[in-house]
Design an enzyme around this catalytic site. Structure first.
Site, PDB file in Angstrom:
ATOM      1  N   GLY A   1       0.863  -1.186   0.000  1.00  0.00           N
ATOM      2  CA  GLY A   1       0.000   0.000   0.000  1.00  0.00           C
ATOM      3  C   GLY A   1       0.890   1.224   0.000  1.00  0.00           C
ATOM      4  O   GLY A   1       1.537   1.519   1.005  1.00  0.00           O
ATOM      5  N   SER A   2       0.941   1.904  -1.146  1.00  0.00           N
ATOM      6  CA  SER A   2       1.840   3.071  -1.241  1.00  0.00           C
ATOM      7  C   SER A   2       1.036   4.363  -1.232  1.00  0.00           C
ATOM      8  O   SER A   2       1.391   5.326  -1.889  1.00  0.00           O
ATOM      9  CB  SER A   2       2.687   2.975  -2.512  1.00  0.00           C
TER      10      SER A   2
ATOM     11  N   ASN B   1      -1.222   7.234   1.300  1.00  0.00           N
ATOM     12  CA  ASN B   1      -0.757   8.271   2.236  1.00  0.00           C
ATOM     13  C   ASN B   1       0.091   7.699   3.372  1.00  0.00           C
ATOM     14  O   ASN B   1       1.177   8.207   3.651  1.00  0.00           O
ATOM     15  CB  ASN B   1      -1.966   9.002   2.835  1.00  0.00           C
TER      16      ASN B   1
ATOM     17  N   ASP C   1       2.129  -2.240  -4.477  1.00  0.00           N
ATOM     18  CA  ASP C   1       0.766  -1.701  -4.640  1.00  0.00           C
ATOM     19  C   ASP C   1       0.165  -2.250  -5.932  1.00  0.00           C
ATOM     20  O   ASP C   1       0.898  -2.547  -6.887  1.00  0.00           O
ATOM     21  CB  ASP C   1       0.836  -0.162  -4.711  1.00  0.00           C
TER      22      ASP C   1
ATOM     23  N   VAL D   1      -1.495  -2.174   9.574  1.00  0.00           N
ATOM     24  CA  VAL D   1      -1.984  -0.808   9.785  1.00  0.00           C
ATOM     25  C   VAL D   1      -3.437  -0.684   9.318  1.00  0.00           C
ATOM     26  O   VAL D   1      -4.244   0.017   9.930  1.00  0.00           O
ATOM     27  CB  VAL D   1      -1.085   0.197   9.014  1.00  0.00           C
TER      28      VAL D   1
ATOM     29  N   ASN E   1      -7.184  -0.614   8.644  1.00  0.00           N
ATOM     30  CA  ASN E   1      -8.268  -0.651   9.637  1.00  0.00           C
ATOM     31  C   ASN E   1      -9.425  -1.557   9.234  1.00  0.00           C
ATOM     32  O   ASN E   1      -9.666  -1.736   8.041  1.00  0.00           O
ATOM     33  CB  ASN E   1      -8.801   0.779   9.823  1.00  0.00           C
TER      34      ASN E   1
ATOM     35  N   ARG F   1      -1.228  10.658  20.376  1.00  0.00           N
ATOM     36  CA  ARG F   1      -2.276  11.692  20.321  1.00  0.00           C
ATOM     37  C   ARG F   1      -2.556  12.207  21.733  1.00  0.00           C
ATOM     38  O   ARG F   1      -2.603  13.407  21.978  1.00  0.00           O
ATOM     39  CB  ARG F   1      -3.548  11.114  19.692  1.00  0.00           C
TER      40      ARG F   1
ATOM     41  N   HIS G   1      -8.230  -0.541  18.663  1.00  0.00           N
ATOM     42  CA  HIS G   1      -8.054   0.774  18.037  1.00  0.00           C
ATOM     43  C   HIS G   1      -9.396   1.202  17.420  1.00  0.00           C
ATOM     44  O   HIS G   1      -9.588   1.202  16.220  1.00  0.00           O
ATOM     45  CB  HIS G   1      -6.958   0.665  16.979  1.00  0.00           C
TER      46      HIS G   1
HETATM   47  N1  LIG Z   1      -4.239   1.446  12.500  1.00  0.00           N
HETATM   48  C1  LIG Z   1      -4.128   2.751  12.451  1.00  0.00           C
HETATM   49  O1  LIG Z   1      -3.870   3.402  13.461  1.00  0.00           O
HETATM   50  C2  LIG Z   1      -4.313   3.469  11.143  1.00  0.00           C
HETATM   51  C3  LIG Z   1      -3.931   4.812  11.012  1.00  0.00           C
HETATM   52  C4  LIG Z   1      -4.090   5.420   9.774  1.00  0.00           C
HETATM   53  C5  LIG Z   1      -4.610   4.707   8.693  1.00  0.00           C
HETATM   54  N2  LIG Z   1      -4.986   3.426   8.883  1.00  0.00           N
HETATM   55  C6  LIG Z   1      -5.540   2.636   7.776  1.00  0.00           C
HETATM   56  O2  LIG Z   1      -4.517   2.382   6.826  1.00  0.00           O
HETATM   57  C7  LIG Z   1      -5.111   2.144   5.546  1.00  0.00           C
HETATM   58  C8  LIG Z   1      -4.418   2.985   4.491  1.00  0.00           C
HETATM   59  O3  LIG Z   1      -4.667   4.352   4.696  1.00  0.00           O
HETATM   60  P1  LIG Z   1      -4.130   5.432   3.636  1.00  0.00           P
HETATM   61  O4  LIG Z   1      -4.521   6.748   4.151  1.00  0.00           O
HETATM   62  O5  LIG Z   1      -2.702   5.154   3.284  1.00  0.00           O
HETATM   63  O6  LIG Z   1      -5.036   5.041   2.378  1.00  0.00           O
HETATM   64  P2  LIG Z   1      -4.735   5.370   0.833  1.00  0.00           P
HETATM   65  O7  LIG Z   1      -6.029   5.242   0.115  1.00  0.00           O
HETATM   66  O8  LIG Z   1      -3.968   6.639   0.716  1.00  0.00           O
HETATM   67  O9  LIG Z   1      -3.762   4.177   0.380  1.00  0.00           O
HETATM   68  C9  LIG Z   1      -4.184   2.853   0.266  1.00  0.00           C
HETATM   69  C10 LIG Z   1      -3.317   2.169  -0.768  1.00  0.00           C
HETATM   70  O10 LIG Z   1      -3.625   0.768  -0.761  1.00  0.00           O
HETATM   71  C11 LIG Z   1      -3.505   0.334  -2.125  1.00  0.00           C
HETATM   72  N3  LIG Z   1      -4.197  -0.944  -2.318  1.00  0.00           N
HETATM   73  C12 LIG Z   1      -5.534  -1.188  -2.323  1.00  0.00           C
HETATM   74  N4  LIG Z   1      -5.756  -2.492  -2.558  1.00  0.00           N
HETATM   75  C13 LIG Z   1      -4.551  -3.091  -2.716  1.00  0.00           C
HETATM   76  C14 LIG Z   1      -4.122  -4.421  -2.970  1.00  0.00           C
HETATM   77  N5  LIG Z   1      -5.009  -5.413  -3.139  1.00  0.00           N
HETATM   78  N6  LIG Z   1      -2.798  -4.657  -3.066  1.00  0.00           N
HETATM   79  C15 LIG Z   1      -1.900  -3.685  -2.894  1.00  0.00           C
HETATM   80  N7  LIG Z   1      -2.240  -2.388  -2.651  1.00  0.00           N
HETATM   81  C16 LIG Z   1      -3.536  -2.105  -2.555  1.00  0.00           C
HETATM   82  C17 LIG Z   1      -4.139   1.472  -2.922  1.00  0.00           C
HETATM   83  O11 LIG Z   1      -3.799   1.395  -4.302  1.00  0.00           O
HETATM   84  C18 LIG Z   1      -3.546   2.681  -2.211  1.00  0.00           C
HETATM   85  O12 LIG Z   1      -2.324   3.088  -2.791  1.00  0.00           O
HETATM   86  C19 LIG Z   1      -6.610   2.435   5.732  1.00  0.00           C
HETATM   87  O13 LIG Z   1      -7.321   1.235   5.950  1.00  0.00           O
HETATM   88  C20 LIG Z   1      -6.638   3.294   7.000  1.00  0.00           C
HETATM   89  O14 LIG Z   1      -7.882   3.211   7.660  1.00  0.00           O
HETATM   90  C21 LIG Z   1      -4.844   2.794  10.064  1.00  0.00           C
END
Ligand SMILES: NC(=O)c1ccc[n+]([C@@H]2O[C@H](COP(=O)([O-])OP(=O)(O)OC[C@H]3O[C@@H](n4cnc5c(N)ncnc54)[C@H](O)[C@@H]3O)[C@@H](O)[C@H]2O)c1
Length: 307
Positions: free
Chosen positions: A10-11, A13, A34, A119, A121, A152, A176
């Protein structure tokens, strides 16, 4: 010494921000994995090109080929959908469970000795899904939650007191989600319990703000969820493992009876070192704190039941 290899699935944010911090700290070579191949390649190349200015020699590649992730020391799963305003983390479950299953099945066979940080959710449920799919030992799978929720809470306490955040410690246990358990009793500034520094109403408002810290950012961003503090938190967990720090941190870990909870991922303090979760630290909790932790764990169990 061999450089560590870190795969970030997942590349987006969070993933890209983790990659950035990883190379700035020189922690290892990075693979950005990704389904959006060219976006991952573009971010990887952009990061690589910052090396001469920043002075790092880590290699950064973007790919959608599982074999490129082979022999990773750390795998971080951020692939999946993020929240939009009005959504809870549990609203992501159906979509993200399939993505996490797919990603973990694709890449973990190439790195049987890696440590997996989940990470995506809802992260406690996704950690359990990742454990099942990977077949890794439970101590080699952890979820992000408590480090982020605690940083936080530390920020809110420091801002309220007008003091350095470095001097502030805080502890958030549980899943979480909205039922997380911020522990005022285990929060302090320079060793002084926060209960001696702030009145009960202010402390209660800090607890509430911590519980909804993620939603506060989602509401402001509108198009996605937080990523700077989450990425910093993941990198702190990763550093504890790569540097064998034996750091005490609250992470989502697989409990086997600790705190009266079994066979579930939930946020608890652990000692984190090169073997992953080396020990779960059991604190003395008051009856209400224990009950809050049980309720939070039950919410995670229910989520896993729906996964
Ligand atoms: N646990 C925590 O404390 C916490 C904190 C922040 C974000 N998160 C979670 O992290 C996740 C990512 O957040 P983000 O802001 O980076 O989202 P984002 O949309 O910016 O990035 C998600 C990435 O996942 C990629 N992706 C989707 N399906 C895929 C697959 N099958 N194989 C490979 N890559 C794939 C997408 O192309 C995208 O680049 C979310 O589920 C968010 O809720 C969790």
């Amino acid at each position: 010494m061999k450089r560590a290899k870190i795969t970030i699935a997942g590349s987006g944010n969070v993933g890209a921000t983790i990659a950035h911090l990883t190379v700035l700290k020189g922690l290892g070579d990075v693979v950005l994995y990704d389904i959006m191949t060219e976006a991952a390649q573009g971010k990887a190349l952009d990061l690589q090109e910052s090396g001469p200015v920043e002075g790092f020699d880590c290699l950064v590649v973007g790919t959608s080929q599982p074999s490129d992730t082979a022999n990773s020391d750390i795998i971080i799963v951020t692939a999946g959908m993020a929240r939009k305003p009005g959504m809870s983390r549990d609203d992501l479950l159906d979509t993200n469970v399939n993505i996490v299953k797919q990603v973990v099945r694709e890449i973990t066979p190439y790195s049987p000795h890696a440590l997996l940080i989940v990470v995506t959710n809802p992260s406690d449920v996704m950690a359990q899904v990742a454990l099942q799919e990977s077949g890794y030992a439970p101590e080699k799978v952890i979820g992000l939650g408590g480090v982020l929720d605690s940083t936080r809470m530390r920020s809110f306490i420091a801002l309220e007191l007008g003091i350095s955040c470095e001097d502030v410690g805080a502890l958030v246990l549980g899943g979480h989600g909205d039922g997380m358990v911020p522990l005022i009793r285990y929060s302090q500034a320079g060793g002084v319990p926060v209960e001696k520094l702030l009145d009960p109403e202010t402390l209660e408002s800090i607890v509430e703000r911590t519980r909804h810290g993620g939603a506060e950012i989602v509401h402001l961003l509108k198009t996605g969820s937080a990523y700077y503090a989450p990425a910093s938190s993941v990198v702190a967990m990763m550093e504890a493992v790569l540097k064998d720090k034996k750091a005490v941190m609250p992470v989502s870990a697989y409990v086997k009876g600790e705190y009266g909870i079994a066979d579930l991922f939930v946020g608890v303090p652990v000692i984190l070192g090169r073997f992953g979760v080396e020990k779960i630290v059991e604190l003395d909790l008051l009856p209400q704190e224990r009950q809050d932790l049980m309720n939070s764990a039950e919410a995670v169990r229910k989520g896993f039941g729906q996964a």
